[in-house]
Design an enzyme around this catalytic site. Structure first.
Site, PDB file in Angstrom:
ATOM      1  N   SER A  43      -1.999 -44.006  -2.554  1.00  0.00           N
ATOM      2  CA  SER A  43      -2.097 -42.672  -2.888  1.00  0.00           C
ATOM      3  C   SER A  43      -3.083 -42.118  -1.321  1.00  0.00           C
ATOM      4  CB  SER A  43      -2.560 -42.218  -3.494  1.00  0.00           C
ATOM      5  OG  SER A  43      -3.453 -42.750  -4.504  1.00  0.00           O
ATOM      6  N   ASN A 130      -9.952 -43.698 -13.500  1.00  0.00           N
ATOM      7  CA  ASN A 130      -9.013 -43.039 -14.256  1.00  0.00           C
ATOM      8  C   ASN A 130     -10.057 -41.276 -14.638  1.00  0.00           C
ATOM      9  OD1 ASN A 130      -7.490 -44.306 -14.751  1.00  0.00           O
ATOM     10  ND2 ASN A 130      -7.299 -45.163 -16.802  1.00  0.00           N
ATOM     11  N   THR A 175      13.684   3.456  -8.361  1.00  0.00           N
ATOM     12  CA  THR A 175      14.072   2.536  -9.767  1.00  0.00           C
ATOM     13  C   THR A 175      14.948   2.058  -9.135  1.00  0.00           C
ATOM     14  OG1 THR A 175      14.734   4.432 -10.964  1.00  0.00           O
ATOM     15  CG2 THR A 175      12.147   3.864 -11.667  1.00  0.00           C
ATOM     16  N   HIS A 176      15.810   0.862  -9.413  1.00  0.00           N
ATOM     17  CA  HIS A 176      17.209   0.025  -9.119  1.00  0.00           C
ATOM     18  C   HIS A 176      17.171   0.305  -7.595  1.00  0.00           C
ATOM     19  CE1 HIS A 176      18.309   0.873 -13.299  1.00  0.00           C
ATOM     20  NE2 HIS A 176      17.142   1.364 -13.503  1.00  0.00           N
ATOM     21  N   SER A 297      14.041 -11.340  18.724  1.00  0.00           N
ATOM     22  CA  SER A 297      15.013 -12.414  18.728  1.00  0.00           C
ATOM     23  C   SER A 297      15.185 -12.778  20.200  1.00  0.00           C
ATOM     24  CB  SER A 297      16.046 -11.152  18.293  1.00  0.00           C
ATOM     25  OG  SER A 297      18.021 -10.975  18.901  1.00  0.00           O
ATOM     26  N   LYS A 303      14.905  -5.774  18.332  1.00  0.00           N
ATOM     27  CA  LYS A 303      15.041  -6.493  17.058  1.00  0.00           C
ATOM     28  C   LYS A 303      13.277  -7.137  17.103  1.00  0.00           C
ATOM     29  CE  LYS A 303      16.958  -7.963  14.370  1.00  0.00           C
ATOM     30  NZ  LYS A 303      17.923  -9.330  13.689  1.00  0.00           N
ATOM     31  N   GLU A 310       8.979 -12.381   5.344  1.00  0.00           N
ATOM     32  CA  GLU A 310       9.914 -13.449   4.513  1.00  0.00           C
ATOM     33  C   GLU A 310       9.268 -14.970   4.264  1.00  0.00           C
ATOM     34  OE1 GLU A 310      14.092 -12.364   7.099  1.00  0.00           O
ATOM     35  OE2 GLU A 310      12.062 -11.899   8.464  1.00  0.00           O
ATOM     36  N   TYR A 337      -3.804 -42.567 -19.910  1.00  0.00           N
ATOM     37  CA  TYR A 337      -3.029 -42.895 -17.805  1.00  0.00           C
ATOM     38  C   TYR A 337      -2.243 -43.587 -17.954  1.00  0.00           C
ATOM     39  CZ  TYR A 337      -3.715 -43.317 -13.254  1.00  0.00           C
ATOM     40  OH  TYR A 337      -3.550 -42.538 -12.012  1.00  0.00           O
ATOM     41  N   GLN A 342      -0.668 -40.224 -11.020  1.00  0.00           N
ATOM     42  CA  GLN A 342      -0.974 -39.857  -8.919  1.00  0.00           C
ATOM     43  C   GLN A 342      -0.098 -38.787  -8.665  1.00  0.00           C
ATOM     44  OE1 GLN A 342      -2.430 -43.739  -7.348  1.00  0.00           O
ATOM     45  NE2 GLN A 342      -0.532 -43.565  -6.456  1.00  0.00           N
ATOM     46  N   LYS A 345      -1.126 -34.783  -7.105  1.00  0.00           N
ATOM     47  CA  LYS A 345      -2.384 -34.307  -6.261  1.00  0.00           C
ATOM     48  C   LYS A 345      -1.354 -33.417  -5.469  1.00  0.00           C
ATOM     49  CE  LYS A 345      -4.933 -37.435  -7.336  1.00  0.00           C
ATOM     50  NZ  LYS A 345      -3.680 -38.526  -8.009  1.00  0.00           N
TER      51      LYS A 345
END
Ligand code: ARG
Length: 491
Positions: A43, A130, A175-176, A297, A303, A310, A337, A342, A345
């Site tokens: 690891s 451990n 709303t919506h 772009s 653009k 995003e 353990y 392991q 992480k």
């Protein structure tokens, strides 16, 4: 790490027997692990990120061992000097990490013994990897919480500042994603301040619960040595030692809580990001992002793309994915353990990186954006957004029941729609045809400004409310200086 998986497994097995047994645990082994075994087992490629925490844990452990007389003061001094030198080597990029030594714990311990001999070999008395890894990881997550918390506070400051600036600027509330009622842009931004405040609260709760020290739980059962767990806990800034050795080495709920808090926060950020994408699209044109947070772009010269927003929206996938990944690793593991753990992480590291970058990007976008208040004001009154204000007027002034008022207003909206005009453009006679009691006074509630100004209920969008909230938060967040910890999350 770039393991060459094109090698046949047969040749890998052959090389295995020629290898030396692991110098840390290989006493009963005649040969070393196969390359595949080493590749799946090691690891170090990622847990080297724990080096600072590992050294801090070892320093505290050694100090405690010397304090209770398990090792000599001289050994402790040698260990302290050795670990300090190793820390300097790692910091300077001079430390060569070895995959054969599996992980950060054995890399550091082996190097310590190389440097200082016998004393280094005494460090692992009364502990195990451990409890060592459980301690290191808690320390790492605690630091990560503090870092993320400061970033969230900074984003909240940016939002509150922009909210104060736009406390009286109308925008359509949706709303919506359909125009609903006018709100102010400041009110909308302050909604995110509230969400982020709860995110800080969740991080602070996580921190409080994780702040117990597993060190001294040893492999799983505790130890026969007369250790002082309160001392190590104190030296490492924990509130107390953990109470059950099996639990200490086998749960990662603190990491899961952290990932849950990050996932919820990332969900909030992705909603903000999505709104930024919508707001800066040309049909909306509510805001303009700065050049610093926009890309062009390669084919369409006109653009301006909100790529940062995003990507904040998308990085949520990584963060939520990390939570699901660790939940899946942990489910069904018997105590105590198991090496499965392991795998705890990388998701935490990946989620932290993604959250850190997302918060910084949101911070930058919010600070730099320009609001197109004219455009927002123009659209705030479209879509019959003050229809509710007519209904409320009928209830308040004529004492019409709300449900009836709703119907009358609906007919007025239909009439306006038919004529292709706004509600305010209907004549009094046209209004009275639907409800004879209507007077001239009704026109006073039909403007966007009047609608907003009337929403003075607690938490409502009236500019006076927004201004008060934006200032209150800026004050609270200023008092919460950048160096304070998550414990003091402003509420
Ligand atoms: N690298 C290991 C991990 O991260 C350290 C603990 C190893 N313990 C063991 N019993 N093999 O989980």
């Amino acid at each position: 790490m770039g393991h060459d998986m094109s090698l046949s497994s047969a040749s890998k097995t052959e090389t295995a027997s020629q290898k030396d047994a692991n110098m840390q645990w290989g006493g009963r082994f005649a040969g070393g692990p196969s390359e595949i075994m080493q590749a799946i087992n090691a690891s170090i490629s990622f847990d080297k990120a724990l080096w600072k925490q590992d050294i801090a844990g070892s320093l505290a452990h050694a100090a405690m061992l010397a304090h209770v007389g398990i090792i000599s003061k001289d050994d402790e001094t040698a260990i302290r000097n050795g670990l300090t030198a190793i820390g300097q080597d790692i910091e300077a990029g001079r430390f060569e990490f070895s995959e054969a030594l599996e992980d950060i714990h054995m890399n550091i311990e082996a190097r310590l013994s190389d440097r200082i001999g016998e004393a280094g070999k005494r460090l692992h008395t009364a502990r195990s990897r451990n409890d060592q890894v459980a301690t290191d990881f808690r320390l790492w997550v605690r630091d990560a919480i503090d870092g993320v918390d400061q970033q969230v506070a900074s984003l909240m400051r940016a939002l509150a500042r922009r909210a104060e600036e736009h406390a009286a600027d109308p925008m359509p509330g949706f709303t919506h994603l359909q125009t609903a009622q006018p709100v102010t842009f400041g009110h909308h931004l302050m909604a995110y301040v509230e969400m982020l405040a709860r995110d800080r609260g969740r991080l602070a709760d996580t921190r409080k619960r994780l702040n117990e020290c597993p060190l001294g739980s040893a492999a799983l059962a505790g130890t026969s040595f007369p250790i002082d767990r309160s001392m190590t806990a104190g030296l490492l800034g924990f509130d107390r030692p953990t109470a059950n050795s099996l639990d200490s080495v086998s749960d990662r709920d603190f990491a899961l809580e952290y990932l849950s808090a990050l996932s919820i926060m990332a969900m909030h950020l992705s909603r903000l990001a999505e709104e930024i994408v919508i707001w800066c699209s040309s049909p909306f044109s509510f805001i303009r992002l700065s050049d610093a947070f926009t890309t062009g772009s390669s084919i369409m010269p006109q653009k301006r793309n909100p790529d940062a927003a995003e990507l904040v929206r998308a990085k949520t996938g990584r963060i939520t994915g990390s939570l699901v990944s660790l939940l899946t690793v942990m489910k069904g593991l018997p105590l105590a353990y198991a090496k499965d753990m392991q795998e705890d992480k990388e998701p935490v590291f990946a989620a932290t990186d993604a959250a850190t970058l997302s918060l910084a990007a949101c911070d930058g976008m919010i600070r730099d954006m320009t609001a197109n208040t004219k455009q927002m004001r123009a659209l705030a009154g479209s879509g019959y957004s003050t229809a509710t204000d007519i209904a409320d007027w009928l209830v308040r002034v004529l004492k019409v029941p709300f449900r009836t008022a709703h119907h009358v207003t609906g007919r007025l909206v239909a009439k306006a729609e038919e004529k292709g005009v706004d509600l305010a453009d209907l004549s009094l006679a046209e209004m009275q045809a639907e409800e004879p009691g209507i007077t001239d006074d009704i026109y006073s509630v039909l403007t966007v400004e009047a609608s907003i100004a009337s929403r003075t209920s607690e938490g409502g969008t009236a500019s006076t409310n927004v201004l008060r909230e934006a200032r209150k938060w800026q004050e609270a967040l200023a008092a919460d200086a950048p160096s304070t910890s998550a414990n003091s999350a402003a509420q």
